[in-house]
Design a protein around this motif. Structure first.
Motif, PDB file in Angstrom:
ATOM      1  N   PHE A  59       0.840  -1.195   0.000  1.00  0.00           N
ATOM      2  CA  PHE A  59       0.000   0.000   0.000  1.00  0.00           C
ATOM      3  C   PHE A  59       0.874   1.243   0.000  1.00  0.00           C
ATOM      4  CE2 PHE A  59       0.722  -1.383   4.319  1.00  0.00           C
ATOM      5  CZ  PHE A  59       1.054  -0.226   5.002  1.00  0.00           C
ATOM      6  N   GLU A  60       0.265   2.364  -0.332  1.00  0.00           N
ATOM      7  CA  GLU A  60       0.973   3.639  -0.395  1.00  0.00           C
ATOM      8  C   GLU A  60       0.529   4.534   0.756  1.00  0.00           C
ATOM      9  OE1 GLU A  60       0.128   5.342  -4.209  1.00  0.00           O
ATOM     10  OE2 GLU A  60       1.504   3.993  -5.237  1.00  0.00           O
ATOM     11  N   VAL A  61       1.471   5.302   1.259  1.00  0.00           N
ATOM     12  CA  VAL A  61       1.196   6.315   2.271  1.00  0.00           C
ATOM     13  C   VAL A  61       1.738   7.627   1.745  1.00  0.00           C
ATOM     14  CG1 VAL A  61       1.692   7.095   4.623  1.00  0.00           C
ATOM     15  CG2 VAL A  61       1.366   4.660   4.171  1.00  0.00           C
ATOM     16  N   SER A  62       0.891   8.650   1.714  1.00  0.00           N
ATOM     17  CA  SER A  62       1.331   9.983   1.313  1.00  0.00           C
ATOM     18  C   SER A  62       1.554  10.811   2.568  1.00  0.00           C
ATOM     19  CB  SER A  62       0.279  10.665   0.437  1.00  0.00           C
ATOM     20  OG  SER A  62       0.141   9.967  -0.777  1.00  0.00           O
ATOM     21  N   MET A  63       2.739  11.425   2.647  1.00  0.00           N
ATOM     22  CA  MET A  63       3.082  12.218   3.831  1.00  0.00           C
ATOM     23  C   MET A  63       3.992  13.354   3.411  1.00  0.00           C
ATOM     24  SD  MET A  63       4.753  10.738   7.294  1.00  0.00           S
ATOM     25  CE  MET A  63       5.373  11.782   8.568  1.00  0.00           C
ATOM     26  N   ASN A  64       3.618  14.559   3.747  1.00  0.00           N
ATOM     27  CA  ASN A  64       4.413  15.743   3.426  1.00  0.00           C
ATOM     28  C   ASN A  64       4.751  15.834   1.943  1.00  0.00           C
ATOM     29  OD1 ASN A  64       4.467  16.461   6.185  1.00  0.00           O
ATOM     30  ND2 ASN A  64       6.261  15.176   6.532  1.00  0.00           N
ATOM     31  N   GLY A  65       3.782  15.496   1.105  1.00  0.00           N
ATOM     32  CA  GLY A  65       3.960  15.610  -0.339  1.00  0.00           C
ATOM     33  C   GLY A  65       4.735  14.481  -0.991  1.00  0.00           C
ATOM     34  N   GLU A  66       5.122  13.475  -0.226  1.00  0.00           N
ATOM     35  CA  GLU A  66       5.854  12.332  -0.772  1.00  0.00           C
ATOM     36  C   GLU A  66       5.005  11.071  -0.605  1.00  0.00           C
ATOM     37  OE1 GLU A  66       9.740  11.843   0.861  1.00  0.00           O
ATOM     38  OE2 GLU A  66      10.327  13.903   0.453  1.00  0.00           O
ATOM     39  N   THR A  67       5.115  10.160  -1.567  1.00  0.00           N
ATOM     40  CA  THR A  67       4.397   8.892  -1.499  1.00  0.00           C
ATOM     41  C   THR A  67       5.384   7.778  -1.205  1.00  0.00           C
ATOM     42  OG1 THR A  67       2.754   9.693  -3.066  1.00  0.00           O
ATOM     43  CG2 THR A  67       2.900   7.312  -2.764  1.00  0.00           C
ATOM     44  N   HIS A  68       5.014   6.939  -0.245  1.00  0.00           N
ATOM     45  CA  HIS A  68       5.855   5.824   0.187  1.00  0.00           C
ATOM     46  C   HIS A  68       5.093   4.525  -0.005  1.00  0.00           C
ATOM     47  CE1 HIS A  68       8.520   8.720   2.212  1.00  0.00           C
ATOM     48  NE2 HIS A  68       7.396   9.345   2.544  1.00  0.00           N
ATOM     49  N   VAL A  69       5.814   3.432  -0.263  1.00  0.00           N
ATOM     50  CA  VAL A  69       5.206   2.121  -0.463  1.00  0.00           C
ATOM     51  C   VAL A  69       5.706   1.173   0.619  1.00  0.00           C
ATOM     52  CG1 VAL A  69       4.990   0.148  -2.032  1.00  0.00           C
ATOM     53  CG2 VAL A  69       5.066   2.476  -2.951  1.00  0.00           C
ATOM     54  N   PHE A  70       4.747   0.472   1.254  1.00  0.00           N
ATOM     55  CA  PHE A  70       5.078  -0.467   2.319  1.00  0.00           C
ATOM     56  C   PHE A  70       4.280  -1.752   2.150  1.00  0.00           C
ATOM     57  CE2 PHE A  70       5.551   3.814   4.150  1.00  0.00           C
ATOM     58  CZ  PHE A  70       6.899   3.778   4.452  1.00  0.00           C
ATOM     59  N   ASP A  71       4.794  -2.816   2.751  1.00  0.00           N
ATOM     60  CA  ASP A  71       4.081  -4.099   2.729  1.00  0.00           C
ATOM     61  C   ASP A  71       3.365  -4.372   4.040  1.00  0.00           C
ATOM     62  OD1 ASP A  71       6.263  -4.673   4.359  1.00  0.00           O
ATOM     63  OD2 ASP A  71       6.562  -6.664   3.518  1.00  0.00           O
ATOM     64  N   SER A  72       3.602  -3.534   5.055  1.00  0.00           N
ATOM     65  CA  SER A  72       2.961  -3.734   6.356  1.00  0.00           C
ATOM     66  C   SER A  72       2.936  -2.419   7.123  1.00  0.00           C
ATOM     67  CB  SER A  72       3.732  -4.774   7.183  1.00  0.00           C
ATOM     68  OG  SER A  72       5.008  -4.263   7.526  1.00  0.00           O
ATOM     69  N   PHE A  73       2.024  -2.334   8.078  1.00  0.00           N
ATOM     70  CA  PHE A  73       2.002  -1.154   8.942  1.00  0.00           C
ATOM     71  C   PHE A  73       3.278  -1.096   9.780  1.00  0.00           C
ATOM     72  CE2 PHE A  73      -2.631  -1.559   8.251  1.00  0.00           C
ATOM     73  CZ  PHE A  73      -2.843  -0.299   7.713  1.00  0.00           C
ATOM     74  N   GLU A  74       3.815  -2.243  10.127  1.00  0.00           N
ATOM     75  CA  GLU A  74       5.057  -2.284  10.892  1.00  0.00           C
ATOM     76  C   GLU A  74       6.169  -1.528  10.164  1.00  0.00           C
ATOM     77  OE1 GLU A  74       8.171  -5.494  12.865  1.00  0.00           O
ATOM     78  OE2 GLU A  74       6.606  -6.204  11.520  1.00  0.00           O
ATOM     79  N   CYS A  75       6.320  -1.781   8.876  1.00  0.00           N
ATOM     80  CA  CYS A  75       7.347  -1.090   8.096  1.00  0.00           C
ATOM     81  C   CYS A  75       7.047   0.397   7.971  1.00  0.00           C
ATOM     82  CB  CYS A  75       7.488  -1.725   6.717  1.00  0.00           C
ATOM     83  SG  CYS A  75       8.345  -3.326   6.746  1.00  0.00           S
ATOM     84  N   ALA A  76       5.761   0.745   7.786  1.00  0.00           N
ATOM     85  CA  ALA A  76       5.380   2.153   7.686  1.00  0.00           C
ATOM     86  C   ALA A  76       5.709   2.887   8.984  1.00  0.00           C
ATOM     87  CB  ALA A  76       3.900   2.278   7.358  1.00  0.00           C
ATOM     88  N   ILE A  77       5.381   2.281  10.112  1.00  0.00           N
ATOM     89  CA  ILE A  77       5.688   2.886  11.407  1.00  0.00           C
ATOM     90  C   ILE A  77       7.195   3.032  11.579  1.00  0.00           C
ATOM     91  CG2 ILE A  77       5.661   2.449  13.902  1.00  0.00           C
ATOM     92  CD1 ILE A  77       2.825   1.186  13.406  1.00  0.00           C
ATOM     93  N   HIS A  78       7.924   2.002  11.248  1.00  0.00           N
ATOM     94  CA  HIS A  78       9.381   2.035  11.386  1.00  0.00           C
ATOM     95  C   HIS A  78       9.986   3.203  10.602  1.00  0.00           C
ATOM     96  CE1 HIS A  78      13.463   0.555  11.867  1.00  0.00           C
ATOM     97  NE2 HIS A  78      13.628   0.696  10.567  1.00  0.00           N
ATOM     98  N   MET A  79       9.469   3.458   9.410  1.00  0.00           N
ATOM     99  CA  MET A  79      10.045   4.485   8.538  1.00  0.00           C
ATOM    100  C   MET A  79       9.477   5.890   8.789  1.00  0.00           C
ATOM    101  SD  MET A  79      12.269   2.954   6.502  1.00  0.00           S
ATOM    102  CE  MET A  79      12.443   4.067   5.123  1.00  0.00           C
ATOM    103  N   LEU A  80       8.206   6.007   9.173  1.00  0.00           N
ATOM    104  CA  LEU A  80       7.561   7.315   9.172  1.00  0.00           C
ATOM    105  C   LEU A  80       7.160   7.873  10.534  1.00  0.00           C
ATOM    106  CD1 LEU A  80       5.183   6.883   6.092  1.00  0.00           C
ATOM    107  CD2 LEU A  80       7.472   7.892   6.145  1.00  0.00           C
TER     108      LEU A  80
END
Length: 77
Positions: free
Chosen positions: A15-36
């Motif tokens: 899935f993609e997460v948009s934050m501060n004008g940038e789009t990020h791709v993650f395979d899990s919420f765990e990875c999204a939390i770790h990075m963002l």
């Protein structure tokens, strides 16, 4: 499939997460939390909830804020 930018996994449910004008791709919420997720300015843990913001810093809880000198904060009212 899209590759997770944290762990590199190719996953059909990424899935993609948009934050501060940038789009990020993650395979899990765990990875999204770790990075963002922001880190507590006292203990360094990842802040998954709202946290406490004071004096330009963010903290995971009232205890950590108080340890850094923030006055008048409480975890329970």
């Amino acid at each position: 499939m899209a590759q997770c930018e944290c762990c590199g996994n190719d996953y059909d449910k990424s899935f993609e997460v948009s934050m501060n004008g940038e789009t990020h791709v993650f395979d899990s919420f765990e990875c999204a939390i770790h990075m963002l997720a922001p880190e507590c300015d006292h203990c360094g843990c990842k802040i998954v909830g709202h946290g406490i913001e004071a004096d330009g810093s963010i903290f995971c809880c009232a205890h950590c804020a108080a340890e850094k000198g923030v006055e008048g904060v409480r975890d329970r009212v």
